[in-house]
Write a protein that holds these residues in place. Structure first.
Motif, PDB file in Angstrom:
ATOM      1  N   GLY A  99       0.804  -1.233   0.000  1.00 29.98           N
ATOM      2  CA  GLY A  99       0.000   0.000   0.000  1.00 29.98           C
ATOM      3  C   GLY A  99       0.830   1.272   0.000  1.00 29.98           C
ATOM      4  N   CYS A 100       1.959   1.255  -0.670  1.00 29.58           N
ATOM      5  CA  CYS A 100       2.845   2.429  -0.664  1.00 29.58           C
ATOM      6  C   CYS A 100       2.451   3.409  -1.756  1.00 29.58           C
ATOM      7  CB  CYS A 100       4.298   2.007  -0.844  1.00 29.58           C
ATOM      8  SG  CYS A 100       5.436   3.429  -0.915  1.00 29.58           S
ATOM      9  N   ASP A 101       1.956   4.535  -1.348  1.00 29.43           N
ATOM     10  CA  ASP A 101       1.737   5.658  -2.245  1.00 29.43           C
ATOM     11  C   ASP A 101       2.837   6.674  -1.920  1.00 29.43           C
ATOM     12  OD1 ASP A 101      -0.632   4.630  -3.421  1.00 29.43           O
ATOM     13  OD2 ASP A 101      -1.783   5.292  -1.683  1.00 29.43           O
ATOM     14  N   VAL A 102       3.786   6.812  -2.836  1.00 35.30           N
ATOM     15  CA  VAL A 102       4.958   7.652  -2.556  1.00 35.30           C
ATOM     16  C   VAL A 102       4.537   9.107  -2.381  1.00 35.30           C
ATOM     17  CG1 VAL A 102       7.173   8.478  -3.419  1.00 35.30           C
ATOM     18  CG2 VAL A 102       6.491   6.087  -3.781  1.00 35.30           C
ATOM     19  N   SER A 103       4.841   9.648  -1.223  1.00 34.29           N
ATOM     20  CA  SER A 103       4.491  11.043  -0.920  1.00 34.29           C
ATOM     21  C   SER A 103       5.701  11.966  -0.944  1.00 34.29           C
ATOM     22  CB  SER A 103       3.836  11.114   0.463  1.00 34.29           C
ATOM     23  OG  SER A 103       4.717  10.604   1.458  1.00 34.29           O
ATOM     24  N   GLN A 104       6.891  11.376  -0.773  1.00 32.92           N
ATOM     25  CA  GLN A 104       8.103  12.196  -0.732  1.00 32.92           C
ATOM     26  C   GLN A 104       9.298  11.346  -1.139  1.00 32.92           C
ATOM     27  OE1 GLN A 104       8.517  14.332   2.955  1.00 32.92           O
ATOM     28  NE2 GLN A 104      10.476  15.250   2.407  1.00 32.92           N
ATOM     29  N   VAL A 105      10.271  11.989  -1.779  1.00 31.94           N
ATOM     30  CA  VAL A 105      11.469  11.277  -2.223  1.00 31.94           C
ATOM     31  C   VAL A 105      12.709  12.076  -1.817  1.00 31.94           C
ATOM     32  CG1 VAL A 105      12.761  10.338  -4.176  1.00 31.94           C
ATOM     33  CG2 VAL A 105      10.251  10.304  -4.219  1.00 31.94           C
ATOM     34  N   ARG A 106      13.701  11.360  -1.303  1.00 28.46           N
ATOM     35  CA  ARG A 106      15.019  11.968  -1.090  1.00 28.46           C
ATOM     36  C   ARG A 106      15.968  11.323  -2.083  1.00 28.46           C
ATOM     37  NH1 ARG A 106      19.705  10.908   2.360  1.00 28.46           N
ATOM     38  NH2 ARG A 106      18.619   9.095   3.260  1.00 28.46           N
ATOM     39  N   TYR A 107      16.395  12.106  -3.056  1.00 27.70           N
ATOM     40  CA  TYR A 107      17.286  11.602  -4.090  1.00 27.70           C
ATOM     41  C   TYR A 107      18.705  11.653  -3.533  1.00 27.70           C
ATOM     42  CZ  TYR A 107      13.209  12.247  -7.066  1.00 27.70           C
ATOM     43  OH  TYR A 107      11.946  12.169  -7.607  1.00 27.70           O
ATOM     44  N   ILE A 108      19.288  10.488  -3.299  1.00 30.17           N
ATOM     45  CA  ILE A 108      20.562  10.411  -2.579  1.00 30.17           C
ATOM     46  C   ILE A 108      21.759  10.534  -3.518  1.00 30.17           C
ATOM     47  CG2 ILE A 108      21.999   8.976  -1.085  1.00 30.17           C
ATOM     48  CD1 ILE A 108      19.322   7.700  -0.073  1.00 30.17           C
ATOM     49  N   GLY A 109      21.734   9.806  -4.632  1.00 34.13           N
ATOM     50  CA  GLY A 109      22.857   9.856  -5.566  1.00 34.13           C
ATOM     51  C   GLY A 109      22.939   8.594  -6.394  1.00 34.13           C
ATOM     52  N   GLU A 110      24.031   8.461  -7.130  1.00 33.44           N
ATOM     53  CA  GLU A 110      24.227   7.258  -7.919  1.00 33.44           C
ATOM     54  C   GLU A 110      24.674   6.115  -7.017  1.00 33.44           C
ATOM     55  OE1 GLU A 110      25.958   7.404 -11.947  1.00 33.44           O
ATOM     56  OE2 GLU A 110      26.427   9.506 -11.483  1.00 33.44           O
ATOM     57  N   SER A 111      24.216   4.925  -7.331  1.00 37.03           N
ATOM     58  CA  SER A 111      24.593   3.743  -6.556  1.00 37.03           C
ATOM     59  C   SER A 111      26.039   3.360  -6.845  1.00 37.03           C
ATOM     60  CB  SER A 111      23.673   2.572  -6.912  1.00 37.03           C
ATOM     61  OG  SER A 111      24.139   1.382  -6.342  1.00 37.03           O
ATOM     62  N   ASP A 112      26.778   3.008  -5.810  1.00 39.78           N
ATOM     63  CA  ASP A 112      28.163   2.579  -5.988  1.00 39.78           C
ATOM     64  C   ASP A 112      28.259   1.210  -6.650  1.00 39.78           C
ATOM     65  OD1 ASP A 112      29.159   4.894  -4.857  1.00 39.78           O
ATOM     66  OD2 ASP A 112      29.185   4.051  -2.830  1.00 39.78           O
ATOM     67  N   GLY A 113      27.243   0.392  -6.430  1.00 39.63           N
ATOM     68  CA  GLY A 113      27.333  -0.997  -6.891  1.00 39.63           C
ATOM     69  C   GLY A 113      26.873  -1.235  -8.312  1.00 39.63           C
ATOM     70  N   ILE A 114      25.990  -0.393  -8.849  1.00 36.05           N
ATOM     71  CA  ILE A 114      25.439  -0.606 -10.186  1.00 36.05           C
ATOM     72  C   ILE A 114      25.603   0.681 -10.985  1.00 36.05           C
ATOM     73  CG2 ILE A 114      23.421  -1.255 -11.529  1.00 36.05           C
ATOM     74  CD1 ILE A 114      22.278  -2.575  -9.013  1.00 36.05           C
ATOM     75  N   GLU A 115      26.323   0.612 -12.085  1.00 32.09           N
ATOM     76  CA  GLU A 115      26.591   1.806 -12.877  1.00 32.09           C
ATOM     77  C   GLU A 115      25.302   2.431 -13.386  1.00 32.09           C
ATOM     78  OE1 GLU A 115      29.224   3.285 -16.745  1.00 32.09           O
ATOM     79  OE2 GLU A 115      29.277   1.200 -16.096  1.00 32.09           O
ATOM     80  N   GLY A 116      25.153   3.708 -13.137  1.00 31.39           N
ATOM     81  CA  GLY A 116      23.984   4.442 -13.620  1.00 31.39           C
ATOM     82  C   GLY A 116      22.753   4.291 -12.755  1.00 31.39           C
ATOM     83  N   ALA A 117      22.792   3.407 -11.759  1.00 29.36           N
ATOM     84  CA  ALA A 117      21.621   3.190 -10.907  1.00 29.36           C
ATOM     85  C   ALA A 117      21.459   4.360  -9.935  1.00 29.36           C
ATOM     86  CB  ALA A 117      21.749   1.879 -10.149  1.00 29.36           C
ATOM     87  N   LEU A 118      20.220   4.589  -9.503  1.00 32.74           N
ATOM     88  CA  LEU A 118      19.893   5.678  -8.602  1.00 32.74           C
ATOM     89  C   LEU A 118      19.598   5.158  -7.206  1.00 32.74           C
ATOM     90  CD1 LEU A 118      18.891   8.713  -8.119  1.00 32.74           C
ATOM     91  CD2 LEU A 118      16.599   7.802  -8.647  1.00 32.74           C
ATOM     92  N   LEU A 119      20.162   5.796  -6.214  1.00 32.30           N
ATOM     93  CA  LEU A 119      19.883   5.480  -4.820  1.00 32.30           C
ATOM     94  C   LEU A 119      18.936   6.553  -4.297  1.00 32.30           C
ATOM     95  CD1 LEU A 119      20.788   3.415  -2.628  1.00 32.30           C
ATOM     96  CD2 LEU A 119      22.513   5.094  -1.945  1.00 32.30           C
ATOM     97  N   ALA A 120      17.782   6.130  -3.735  1.00 29.78           N
ATOM     98  CA  ALA A 120      16.787   7.096  -3.274  1.00 29.78           C
ATOM     99  C   ALA A 120      16.052   6.567  -2.047  1.00 29.78           C
ATOM    100  CB  ALA A 120      15.786   7.393  -4.387  1.00 29.78           C
ATOM    101  N   GLU A 121      15.607   7.501  -1.219  1.00 25.80           N
ATOM    102  CA  GLU A 121      14.741   7.146  -0.091  1.00 25.80           C
ATOM    103  C   GLU A 121      13.316   7.506  -0.474  1.00 25.80           C
ATOM    104  OE1 GLU A 121      13.652   8.563   4.487  1.00 25.80           O
ATOM    105  OE2 GLU A 121      15.440   9.368   3.491  1.00 25.80           O
ATOM    106  N   LEU A 122      12.409   6.516  -0.320  1.00 24.96           N
ATOM    107  CA  LEU A 122      11.008   6.714  -0.654  1.00 24.96           C
ATOM    108  C   LEU A 122      10.176   6.743   0.612  1.00 24.96           C
ATOM    109  CD1 LEU A 122      10.676   4.143  -3.622  1.00 24.96           C
ATOM    110  CD2 LEU A 122      11.537   6.500  -3.675  1.00 24.96           C
ATOM    111  N   ALA A 123       9.333   7.748   0.743  1.00 27.56           N
ATOM    112  CA  ALA A 123       8.420   7.823   1.887  1.00 27.56           C
ATOM    113  C   ALA A 123       7.007   7.574   1.381  1.00 27.56           C
ATOM    114  CB  ALA A 123       8.519   9.182   2.548  1.00 27.56           C
ATOM    115  N   CYS A 124       6.303   6.658   2.054  1.00 23.76           N
ATOM    116  CA  CYS A 124       4.929   6.337   1.671  1.00 23.76           C
ATOM    117  C   CYS A 124       3.961   7.102   2.583  1.00 23.76           C
ATOM    118  CB  CYS A 124       4.663   4.837   1.798  1.00 23.76           C
ATOM    119  SG  CYS A 124       5.926   3.802   1.001  1.00 23.76           S
ATOM    120  N   SER A 125       2.789   7.378   2.050  1.00 18.97           N
ATOM    121  CA  SER A 125       1.804   8.120   2.837  1.00 18.97           C
ATOM    122  C   SER A 125       1.337   7.333   4.067  1.00 18.97           C
ATOM    123  CB  SER A 125       0.598   8.494   1.962  1.00 18.97           C
ATOM    124  OG  SER A 125       0.018   7.336   1.382  1.00 18.97           O
ATOM    125  N   ASN A 126       1.484   5.961   4.059  1.00 18.15           N
ATOM    126  CA  ASN A 126       1.096   5.151   5.221  1.00 18.15           C
ATOM    127  C   ASN A 126       2.253   4.959   6.205  1.00 18.15           C
ATOM    128  OD1 ASN A 126       2.763   3.353   3.932  1.00 18.15           O
ATOM    129  ND2 ASN A 126       1.166   1.832   3.445  1.00 18.15           N
TER     130      ASN A 126
END
Length: 478
Positions: free
Chosen positions: A406-433
């Motif tokens: 039931g995750c409806d994303v309400s906020q995102v913290r864009y952290i940066g590129e992932s060290d382990g996967i080239e071009g991948a994005l590391l982000a924190e997702l906050a759900c409304s629940n």
């Protein structure tokens, strides 16, 4: 190493070269009748030097020059006659001398006494006064004929080979720097503007192209636009060998890196802007499509410039491994030290946007681009793809990666590129629940390859923790 990027608009860095201090009309010098009409008139016709008067004058003049504190080694001097002028309501008598200097302008000066001199003025100023006061005194010594003869040597560092064909005093300043502004004509070639220190001052000499004062009270009269165009054509050729130059204008000067900007028009293709050093040494070219921060181009249609630049950018991006048929683009800023522009592109091949450093013509720096997901981790400059659009994609992907949560994303913290996967994005997702996740988004942005609940990341003491307030406080265990 952290990259330094100046995001100030070019327009904030570009200023015109019109002299900062007001130019006072030289006619004010002539308000004292003593200078306009000495008591002893110089005879009409060819001037004949009396050797005895000349010898006496050459004996007298060094002390007068020293008293006036002028930088002049006299090559000739002559007593023109007696004069009289008002000083604080009192009539004061003096002797008028003309002086020719080994370097610098000749001048006329009044000697009042062994301890006092009156106001002096150059032979060029005297010539200017003659235009409005037919009886104004003129310089007569051969060394001061014509009145601008001394300029031949002065202009050589700025206009090599110039044989001064005419010159005039445009005006003078009444505040520092104390200069007389001259226009210099060079016959069949382009002349220019010279700011020269007033008598008795140490102001620096400055030279300006006639192009820099177009449309101002200092506009040149002895140099044509065709002559200026011929002088600056080599700059246009360095920027584009195919350009058939048909126009040029001065845009301004960047005080930040001591450079000039010129716009060139071409008869056979879109024009461009050239950046030069202050000695007109070529530095780089700016396309008209990328010159909005400089006020845009006036010789090239904006639509044609944009289309031409868009096509060129499409080719450049494809060669760099970023397929993109450019529909629109936005030049955000310029990194002067690497000669790269920071540009955002809009194209169908890049649904999540394309933004980053694009080398200018002649730059040896590399192309460095990211999508708008990565842009959100630092500069947040994307406009074609907005943050709500990016968040909507992450909302779609987390629902697939964590079904039934039931995750409806309400906020995102864009952290940066992932060290382990080239071009991948590391982000924190906050759900409304109140559920929350640390997620790794694939390089193609079509799936979340890993999603760790905030509670798990905390219990495992992972290096990346949830930081959005209240994130991961869902009551039930994951």
């Amino acid at each position: 190493m952290k990259t330094s990027l100046n995001f100030k608009k070019m327009a904030q860095r570009v200023q015109t070269l019109v002299i900062a201090v007001g130019l006072a009309c030289i006619a004010s010098v002539s308000t004292n009748a003593a200078y306009a009409a000495p008591k002893k008139e110089v005879p009409a016709g060819p001037f004949k030097i009396d050797p005895a008067v000349q010898a006496k004058s050459m004996t007298d003049i060094p002390a007068i020059i020293a008293l006036a504190k002028f930088d002049c080694v006299p090559s000739n001097a002559y007593l023109l006659g007696a004069t009289e002028f008002d000083k604080a309501g009192t009539k004061v008598k003096g002797q008028l001398y003309e002086v020719a200097c080994k370097t610098g302008p000749g001048f006329i000066i009044t000697s009042v006494s062994p301890t006092e001199v009156g106001q002096a003025f150059t032979c060029s100023l005297a010539a200017k006064l003659k235009a409005t006061q037919p009886d104004a005194i003129q310089c007569v010594l051969p060394e001061n004929q014509p009145h601008y003869a001394w300029l031949n040597t002065v202009v050589q560092p700025y206009i090599p080979g110039c044989q001064v064909s005419d010159a005039r005093v445009i005006g003078s300043t009444s505040a520092e720097p104390l200069i007389d502004r001259y226009e210099v004509g060079c016959g069949a070639s382009a002349g220019g503007i010279l700011d020269y220190p007033q008598l008795g001052t140490k102001s620096p000499i400055e030279y300006k192209s006639c192009l820099t004062v177009e449309g101002t009270p200092s506009a040149c009269k002895f140099t044509t636009k065709e002559q200026l165009l011929a002088t600056l054509k080599p700059l246009a050729t360095q920027a584009s060998a195919t350009c058939q130059v048909n126009n040029v204008r001065f845009i301004g000067v960047s005080k930040e890196n001591d450079s000039y900007f010129y716009e060139f028009g071409c008869a056979n293709q879109p024009g461009f802007v050239v950046l030069t050093k202050t000695d007109n040494t070529y530095q780089r070219m700016v396309s008209c499509a990328a010159a909005a921060g400089l006020g845009g181009c006036t010789f090239t249609d904006a639509g044609a410039a944009s289309k031409d630049a868009g096509s060129a950018f499409s080719t450049q991006l494809a060669k760099g491994g970023f397929p993109c048929t450019v529909e629109e683009y936005n030049v955000i800023g310029t990194q002067e030290q690497t000669k790269r522009d920071y540009i955002e592109f809009k194209c169908k091949e890049q649904p999540w946007g394309l933004i980053g450093f694009v080398p200018q013509a002649g730059s040896t720096s590399s192309l460095r681009l990211n999508d708008c997901f990565i842009d959100q981790t630092s500069r947040k400059s994307c406009t074609y793809v907005t943050e709500p659009t990016l968040r909507a994609q992450l909302d779609k992907l987390i629902k697939i990666a964590q079904p039934g949560k039931g995750c409806d994303v309400s906020q995102v913290r864009y952290i940066g590129e992932s060290d382990g996967i080239e071009g991948a994005l590391l982000a924190e997702l906050a759900c409304s629940n109140k559920r929350g996740y640390i997620a790794i988004v694939s390089a193609d942005r079509n799936k979340i390859t890993e999603s760790v609940p905030c509670t798990i990341a905390k219990s495992h003491k992972d290096p990346i923790q949830c930081e959005i307030p209240g994130n991961g406080t869902y009551a039930s265990a994951e």
